[in-house]
Scaffold this motif. Structure first.
Motif, mmCIF file in Angstrom:
data_model
loop_
_atom_site.group_PDB
_atom_site.id
_atom_site.type_symbol
_atom_site.label_atom_id
_atom_site.label_comp_id
_atom_site.label_asym_id
_atom_site.label_seq_id
_atom_site.Cartn_x
_atom_site.Cartn_y
_atom_site.Cartn_z
ATOM 1 N N LEU A 257 -24.455 93.589 32.121
ATOM 2 C CA LEU A 257 -24.434 92.638 31.004
ATOM 3 C C LEU A 257 -25.707 92.695 30.159
ATOM 4 C CD1 LEU A 257 -23.025 89.554 32.957
ATOM 5 C CD2 LEU A 257 -21.762 90.995 31.339
ATOM 6 N N LEU A 258 -26.833 93.040 30.783
ATOM 7 C CA LEU A 258 -28.119 93.008 30.086
ATOM 8 C C LEU A 258 -28.277 94.175 29.111
ATOM 9 C CD1 LEU A 258 -30.477 92.084 33.037
ATOM 10 C CD2 LEU A 258 -30.190 90.728 30.947
ATOM 11 N N ARG A 259 -28.936 93.915 28.000
ATOM 12 C CA ARG A 259 -29.376 94.983 27.113
ATOM 13 C C ARG A 259 -30.624 95.632 27.717
ATOM 14 N NH1 ARG A 259 -34.124 93.625 25.023
ATOM 15 N NH2 ARG A 259 -34.643 91.456 24.549
ATOM 16 N N SER A 260 -30.998 96.778 27.206
ATOM 17 C CA SER A 260 -32.243 97.401 27.636
ATOM 18 C C SER A 260 -33.407 96.468 27.301
ATOM 19 C CB SER A 260 -32.429 98.740 26.914
ATOM 20 O OG SER A 260 -33.648 99.338 27.301
ATOM 21 N N GLY A 261 -34.261 96.203 28.272
ATOM 22 C CA GLY A 261 -35.366 95.273 28.092
ATOM 23 C C GLY A 261 -35.021 93.842 28.438
ATOM 24 N N GLY A 262 -33.754 93.562 28.730
ATOM 25 C CA GLY A 262 -33.334 92.199 29.052
ATOM 26 C C GLY A 262 -33.834 91.756 30.420
ATOM 27 N N LEU A 263 -33.889 90.453 30.613
ATOM 28 C CA LEU A 263 -34.459 89.877 31.834
ATOM 29 C C LEU A 263 -33.373 89.250 32.703
ATOM 30 C CD1 LEU A 263 -37.271 89.326 33.212
ATOM 31 C CD2 LEU A 263 -37.105 87.016 32.233
ATOM 32 N N PHE A 264 -33.459 89.496 34.010
ATOM 33 C CA PHE A 264 -32.569 88.885 35.003
ATOM 34 C C PHE A 264 -33.375 87.909 35.845
ATOM 35 C CE2 PHE A 264 -30.849 89.040 39.413
ATOM 36 C CZ PHE A 264 -29.654 88.376 39.160
ATOM 37 N N LEU A 265 -32.811 86.721 36.083
ATOM 38 C CA LEU A 265 -33.464 85.701 36.911
ATOM 39 C C LEU A 265 -32.447 85.140 37.891
ATOM 40 C CD1 LEU A 265 -34.050 84.995 33.595
ATOM 41 C CD2 LEU A 265 -35.953 83.796 34.668
ATOM 42 N N MET A 266 -32.833 85.046 39.175
ATOM 43 C CA MET A 266 -31.913 84.557 40.203
ATOM 44 C C MET A 266 -32.629 83.636 41.184
ATOM 45 S SD MET A 266 -29.536 86.710 42.890
ATOM 46 C CE MET A 266 -30.901 87.209 43.962
ATOM 47 N N GLU A 267 -32.047 82.479 41.409
ATOM 48 C CA GLU A 267 -32.560 81.575 42.449
ATOM 49 C C GLU A 267 -32.076 82.044 43.816
ATOM 50 O OE1 GLU A 267 -32.064 76.920 43.750
ATOM 51 O OE2 GLU A 267 -32.436 77.351 41.630
ATOM 52 N N HIS A 268 -32.865 81.717 44.860
ATOM 53 C CA HIS A 268 -32.481 82.056 46.228
ATOM 54 C C HIS A 268 -33.244 81.143 47.177
ATOM 55 C CE1 HIS A 268 -36.349 84.096 46.224
ATOM 56 N NE2 HIS A 268 -35.948 84.842 45.197
ATOM 57 N N SER A 269 -33.010 81.281 48.466
ATOM 58 C CA SER A 269 -33.715 80.457 49.447
ATOM 59 C C SER A 269 -35.125 80.989 49.664
ATOM 60 C CB SER A 269 -32.967 80.432 50.779
ATOM 61 O OG SER A 269 -33.196 81.636 51.488
ATOM 62 N N GLU A 270 -35.929 80.195 50.354
ATOM 63 C CA GLU A 270 -37.325 80.580 50.586
ATOM 64 C C GLU A 270 -37.457 81.824 51.461
ATOM 65 O OE1 GLU A 270 -39.248 77.864 53.733
ATOM 66 O OE2 GLU A 270 -37.646 76.646 52.863
ATOM 67 N N GLU A 271 -36.420 82.147 52.239
ATOM 68 C CA GLU A 271 -36.486 83.323 53.111
ATOM 69 C C GLU A 271 -35.954 84.588 52.454
ATOM 70 O OE1 GLU A 271 -34.572 80.653 53.935
ATOM 71 O OE2 GLU A 271 -35.684 79.583 55.511
ATOM 72 N N GLN A 272 -35.433 84.487 51.235
ATOM 73 C CA GLN A 272 -34.680 85.615 50.671
ATOM 74 C C GLN A 272 -35.400 86.378 49.566
ATOM 75 O OE1 GLN A 272 -31.163 83.390 49.583
ATOM 76 N NE2 GLN A 272 -30.083 83.969 51.464
ATOM 77 N N ASP A 294 -41.577 77.632 44.186
ATOM 78 C CA ASP A 294 -41.178 76.323 43.669
ATOM 79 C C ASP A 294 -42.327 75.331 43.785
ATOM 80 O OD1 ASP A 294 -41.285 75.549 46.337
ATOM 81 O OD2 ASP A 294 -39.114 75.600 46.615
ATOM 82 N N TYR A 295 -42.021 74.045 43.607
ATOM 83 C CA TYR A 295 -43.052 73.006 43.614
ATOM 84 C C TYR A 295 -43.773 72.904 44.955
ATOM 85 C CZ TYR A 295 -40.440 71.399 39.490
ATOM 86 O OH TYR A 295 -39.805 71.328 38.273
ATOM 87 N N THR A 296 -43.117 73.342 46.023
ATOM 88 C CA THR A 296 -43.708 73.220 47.356
ATOM 89 C C THR A 296 -44.371 74.513 47.823
ATOM 90 O OG1 THR A 296 -41.643 73.827 48.472
ATOM 91 C CG2 THR A 296 -41.967 71.493 47.967
ATOM 92 N N TYR A 301 -37.286 81.909 43.253
ATOM 93 C CA TYR A 301 -36.456 82.745 42.377
ATOM 94 C C TYR A 301 -37.157 84.065 42.109
ATOM 95 C CZ TYR A 301 -39.360 81.280 38.348
ATOM 96 O OH TYR A 301 -40.399 81.041 37.468
ATOM 97 N N THR A 302 -36.343 85.080 41.822
ATOM 98 C CA THR A 302 -36.842 86.430 41.579
ATOM 99 C C THR A 302 -36.344 86.915 40.225
ATOM 100 O OG1 THR A 302 -37.046 86.974 43.925
ATOM 101 C CG2 THR A 302 -36.753 88.812 42.412
#
Length: 308
Positions: A257-272, A294-296, A301-302
């Motif tokens: 889905l991303l164009r060249s140079g586009g950014l991907f962001l994904m949330e996950h657990s603290e162990e992942q 995160d705040y703690t 997220y990566t």
């Protein structure tokens, strides 16, 4: 003749706080305050004044408050009882069938907004006179929290939210109806985030940003909190044996889905965090993966950028 002492604000708050503490609720006093304000149909500022003067509470309010407290004692989510989840500057409608947005996810939305600001600054620096309307795709959009935050906080952005579950999609459409978007646009569609690029080839290579808060809890790791285990929809929680199977499928879609140079962001657990970076490194074009906390101070997220 003896007069019956009225029920005071302090009476109700003290009783509810004790009840919630015994039920194992993490924030008993705060929950009691929210529910009393809701039962009284007043805001927190008005309740604070009435609490300061320890005013008597009308019987109808006391009755309604008792009903709400009984439901909360049984671990019905606070947001289901009030119908509202606060997310950044939004008040989102939520209830059964949709994942209640968490404070940590506000950081993910903030990171999207930072990227949009940097895109706008780049256009300004390069004196690009062509009006730029960045395109953001929000996979597993749920209540619409990320999509609507981005669209209401950044001017002139087009956002597409993709949600498979009908109940969640219905909540997002309700929330869209109450938001003022200005020059931005938001569209929510019913589709599967794990196959969207195949189903909608017209979207491939177009997105400046793809963001997702996918299901990432391992199938065997049932959450301890009843509010989550019994009320958040399983489709929004469980991501496969390790928790990263569904996120892995979503990553492969985001790459298309991303164009060249586009950014991907994904949330996950603290162990992942490490696992997420490994999944990104295994793709053909998503590079420079970095995990943020995160705040703690826990990994949350990566991000990675699509190269040509």
């Amino acid at each position: 003749m003896d007069t019956v002492r009225p029920t005071l604000v302090s009476d109700l708050l003290r009783g509810a706080t004790t009840l919630f503490t015994e039920a194992g609720i993490a924030s008993p006093e705060a929950d009691a305050l929210v529910l009393l304000a809701h039962a009284w149909s007043i805001d927190r500022a008005a309740l604070s004044r009435r609490r300061l003067f320890d005013e008597p509470v009308p019987e109808s309010v006391s009755t309604r408050f008792a009903e709400l407290c009984d439901q909360r004692r049984q671990r019905t989510p606070l947001q289901h009882l009030t119908g509202i989840a606060h997310f950044r500057h939004l008040q989102l409608q939520v209830g059964p069938g949709v994942f209640v947005p968490r404070p940590e996810t506000e950081l993910l939305a903030g990171a999207v907004l930072t990227e949009l600001s940097e895109l706008a600054e780049t256009d300004s620096t390069t004196k690009n006179d062509k009006a730029r309307r960045p395109f953001v795709i929000d996979l597993c959009s749920g209540s619409g929290a990320i999509s609507l935050s981005v669209a209401t906080e950044f001017d002139r952005v087009d956002v597409l939210g993709v949600e498979r579950e009908p109940a969640a999609l219905e909540w997002s459409l309700k929330n869209l109806g109450q938001c003022r978007l200005g020059a931005s646009t938001v569209e929510f569609i019913s589709d599967d985030a794990t196959t969207i690029a195949n189903a909608r080839p017209d979207l491939c290579g177009r997105a400046d940003i793809v963001v997702t808060n996918p299901p990432y809890v391992p199938d065997s790791a049932v959450p301890r909190d009843p509010e989550v285990a019994e009320h958040d929809p399983g489709a929004a929680l469980y991501g496969g044996d390790s928790g990263l199977e569904i996120p892995g499928l979503i990553i492969s879609q985001a790459e298309q889905l991303l164009r060249s140079g586009g950014l991907f962001l994904m949330e996950h657990s603290e162990e992942q965090g490490e696992g997420a970076r490994e999944l990104l490194a295994a793709t053909a074009s998503l590079r420079h993966a970095a995990t943020f906390q995160d705040y703690t101070g826990r990994d949350r997220y990566t991000v990675a950028r699509r190269e040509a």
